[in-house]
Design a protein around this motif. Sequence first.
Motif, PDB file in Angstrom:
ATOM      1  N   ARG A 177      56.781  40.782  33.606  1.00 35.70           N
ATOM      2  CA  ARG A 177      55.661  39.901  33.913  1.00 35.70           C
ATOM      3  C   ARG A 177      54.418  40.423  33.177  1.00 35.70           C
ATOM      4  O   ARG A 177      54.038  41.584  33.325  1.00 35.70           O
ATOM      5  CB  ARG A 177      55.421  39.879  35.430  1.00 35.70           C
ATOM      6  CG  ARG A 177      54.469  38.836  35.900  1.00 35.70           C
ATOM      7  CD  ARG A 177      54.456  38.773  37.418  1.00 35.70           C
ATOM      8  NE  ARG A 177      55.747  38.355  37.958  1.00 35.70           N
ATOM      9  CZ  ARG A 177      55.978  38.141  39.250  1.00 35.70           C
ATOM     10  NH1 ARG A 177      54.985  38.327  40.130  1.00 35.70           N
ATOM     11  NH2 ARG A 177      57.161  37.783  39.668  1.00 35.70           N
ATOM     12  N   ASP A 178      53.820  39.569  32.384  1.00 36.16           N
ATOM     13  CA  ASP A 178      52.681  39.971  31.565  1.00 36.16           C
ATOM     14  C   ASP A 178      51.374  39.435  32.131  1.00 36.16           C
ATOM     15  O   ASP A 178      51.296  38.292  32.587  1.00 36.16           O
ATOM     16  CB  ASP A 178      52.840  39.452  30.128  1.00 36.16           C
ATOM     17  CG  ASP A 178      53.949  40.151  29.369  1.00 36.16           C
ATOM     18  OD1 ASP A 178      54.545  39.510  28.492  1.00 36.16           O
ATOM     19  OD2 ASP A 178      54.208  41.338  29.652  1.00 36.16           O
ATOM     20  N   TRP A 179      50.365  40.244  32.035  1.00 37.28           N
ATOM     21  CA  TRP A 179      49.028  39.861  32.468  1.00 37.28           C
ATOM     22  C   TRP A 179      48.436  38.827  31.511  1.00 37.28           C
ATOM     23  O   TRP A 179      48.600  38.945  30.286  1.00 37.28           O
ATOM     24  CB  TRP A 179      48.140  41.100  32.518  1.00 37.28           C
ATOM     25  CG  TRP A 179      46.693  40.821  32.678  1.00 37.28           C
ATOM     26  CD1 TRP A 179      46.053  40.327  33.782  1.00 37.28           C
ATOM     27  CD2 TRP A 179      45.671  41.004  31.686  1.00 37.28           C
ATOM     28  NE1 TRP A 179      44.708  40.205  33.547  1.00 37.28           N
ATOM     29  CE2 TRP A 179      44.449  40.614  32.274  1.00 37.28           C
ATOM     30  CE3 TRP A 179      45.675  41.467  30.379  1.00 37.28           C
ATOM     31  CZ2 TRP A 179      43.241  40.666  31.586  1.00 37.28           C
ATOM     32  CZ3 TRP A 179      44.474  41.526  29.688  1.00 37.28           C
ATOM     33  CH2 TRP A 179      43.275  41.126  30.292  1.00 37.28           C
ATOM     34  N   VAL A 180      47.755  37.817  32.069  1.00 35.07           N
ATOM     35  CA  VAL A 180      47.139  36.762  31.261  1.00 35.07           C
ATOM     36  C   VAL A 180      45.614  36.814  31.371  1.00 35.07           C
ATOM     37  O   VAL A 180      44.918  36.847  30.363  1.00 35.07           O
ATOM     38  CB  VAL A 180      47.632  35.373  31.703  1.00 35.07           C
ATOM     39  CG1 VAL A 180      46.876  34.268  30.965  1.00 35.07           C
ATOM     40  CG2 VAL A 180      49.134  35.241  31.475  1.00 35.07           C
ATOM     41  N   ALA A 181      45.108  36.803  32.604  1.00 40.65           N
ATOM     42  CA  ALA A 181      43.654  36.770  32.785  1.00 40.65           C
ATOM     43  C   ALA A 181      43.305  37.249  34.181  1.00 40.65           C
ATOM     44  O   ALA A 181      44.109  37.119  35.108  1.00 40.65           O
ATOM     45  CB  ALA A 181      43.117  35.353  32.577  1.00 40.65           C
ATOM     46  N   THR A 182      42.092  37.781  34.313  1.00 45.15           N
ATOM     47  CA  THR A 182      41.595  38.279  35.588  1.00 45.15           C
ATOM     48  C   THR A 182      40.135  37.907  35.762  1.00 45.15           C
ATOM     49  O   THR A 182      39.380  37.871  34.776  1.00 45.15           O
ATOM     50  CB  THR A 182      41.717  39.815  35.654  1.00 45.15           C
ATOM     51  OG1 THR A 182      43.087  40.189  35.507  1.00 45.15           O
ATOM     52  CG2 THR A 182      41.199  40.363  36.979  1.00 45.15           C
ATOM     53  N   ILE A 183      39.757  37.626  37.001  1.00 43.51           N
ATOM     54  CA  ILE A 183      38.346  37.466  37.340  1.00 43.51           C
ATOM     55  C   ILE A 183      38.047  38.339  38.555  1.00 43.51           C
ATOM     56  O   ILE A 183      38.773  38.288  39.547  1.00 43.51           O
ATOM     57  CB  ILE A 183      37.980  35.983  37.583  1.00 43.51           C
ATOM     58  CG1 ILE A 183      36.475  35.843  37.828  1.00 43.51           C
ATOM     59  CG2 ILE A 183      38.785  35.371  38.716  1.00 43.51           C
ATOM     60  CD1 ILE A 183      35.985  34.392  37.704  1.00 43.51           C
ATOM     61  N   THR A 184      37.035  39.169  38.437  1.00 46.01           N
ATOM     62  CA  THR A 184      36.717  40.097  39.522  1.00 46.01           C
ATOM     63  C   THR A 184      35.871  39.417  40.597  1.00 46.01           C
ATOM     64  O   THR A 184      35.373  38.300  40.406  1.00 46.01           O
ATOM     65  CB  THR A 184      35.952  41.305  38.988  1.00 46.01           C
ATOM     66  OG1 THR A 184      34.641  40.875  38.574  1.00 46.01           O
ATOM     67  CG2 THR A 184      36.671  41.963  37.832  1.00 46.01           C
ATOM     68  N   SER A 185      35.676  40.115  41.691  1.00 45.67           N
ATOM     69  CA  SER A 185      34.846  39.579  42.768  1.00 45.67           C
ATOM     70  C   SER A 185      33.410  39.364  42.300  1.00 45.67           C
ATOM     71  O   SER A 185      32.700  38.512  42.836  1.00 45.67           O
ATOM     72  CB  SER A 185      34.871  40.520  43.965  1.00 45.67           C
ATOM     73  OG  SER A 185      34.388  41.797  43.597  1.00 45.67           O
ATOM     74  N   GLY A 186      33.024  40.113  41.287  1.00 44.44           N
ATOM     75  CA  GLY A 186      31.678  39.952  40.739  1.00 44.44           C
ATOM     76  C   GLY A 186      31.573  38.880  39.679  1.00 44.44           C
ATOM     77  O   GLY A 186      30.476  38.605  39.176  1.00 44.44           O
ATOM     78  N   GLY A 187      32.711  38.281  39.320  1.00 42.15           N
ATOM     79  CA  GLY A 187      32.702  37.192  38.353  1.00 42.15           C
ATOM     80  C   GLY A 187      33.010  37.599  36.928  1.00 42.15           C
ATOM     81  O   GLY A 187      33.023  36.753  36.030  1.00 42.15           O
ATOM     82  N   SER A 188      33.283  38.862  36.685  1.00 40.52           N
ATOM     83  CA  SER A 188      33.642  39.296  35.336  1.00 40.52           C
ATOM     84  C   SER A 188      35.050  38.827  34.996  1.00 40.52           C
ATOM     85  O   SER A 188      35.939  38.879  35.844  1.00 40.52           O
ATOM     86  CB  SER A 188      33.576  40.817  35.226  1.00 40.52           C
ATOM     87  OG  SER A 188      32.263  41.275  35.442  1.00 40.52           O
ATOM     88  N   THR A 189      35.218  38.393  33.761  1.00 43.28           N
ATOM     89  CA  THR A 189      36.520  37.884  33.325  1.00 43.28           C
ATOM     90  C   THR A 189      37.077  38.718  32.183  1.00 43.28           C
ATOM     91  O   THR A 189      36.327  39.271  31.374  1.00 43.28           O
ATOM     92  CB  THR A 189      36.416  36.420  32.876  1.00 43.28           C
ATOM     93  OG1 THR A 189      35.471  36.328  31.803  1.00 43.28           O
ATOM     94  CG2 THR A 189      35.968  35.518  34.022  1.00 43.28           C
ATOM     95  N   ASN A 190      38.403  38.780  32.143  1.00 42.44           N
ATOM     96  CA  ASN A 190      39.101  39.439  31.048  1.00 42.44           C
ATOM     97  C   ASN A 190      40.346  38.643  30.719  1.00 42.44           C
ATOM     98  O   ASN A 190      40.967  38.055  31.610  1.00 42.44           O
ATOM     99  CB  ASN A 190      39.482  40.881  31.423  1.00 42.44           C
ATOM    100  CG  ASN A 190      38.305  41.818  31.322  1.00 42.44           C
ATOM    101  OD1 ASN A 190      37.851  42.162  30.236  1.00 42.44           O
ATOM    102  ND2 ASN A 190      37.789  42.232  32.458  1.00 42.44           N
TER     103      ASN A 190
END
Length: 116
Positions: free
Chosen positions: A45-58
């Motif tokens: 399973r590969d990571w695609v995208a993340t958004i933190t509780s503070g709203g930062s995205t990767n």
Amino acid sequence: QVQLVESGGGLVQAGGSLRLSCAASGNIFGIIAMGWYRQVPGKQRDWVATITSGGSTNYANSVKGRFTITRDSAKNTVDLQMNSLKPEDTGVYYCNLNTYSSGNYWGQGTQVTVSS
């Protein structure tokens, strides 16, 4: 008990768009981040995208500039807008919730198929 329910997968032609949604419910405390992963048969399973509780995205390099992750913190939902889809984006997409209090949770997955 925490539940994640994904929706929005389907079949689309290359170059098209899809929007995935994930709704988290239950006793949710201390969210670190919400995100999306994808998996194809026989592979990890590969990571695609993340958004933190503070709203930062990767984003993974393979989707940067094409996918956008957003979150409604009041509703505990996370969406993934996928544009300019490619056949290699095909897979089962899983929603992930990462918390301080009780670790990781996963949805059941939603299939995305991009035809060439």
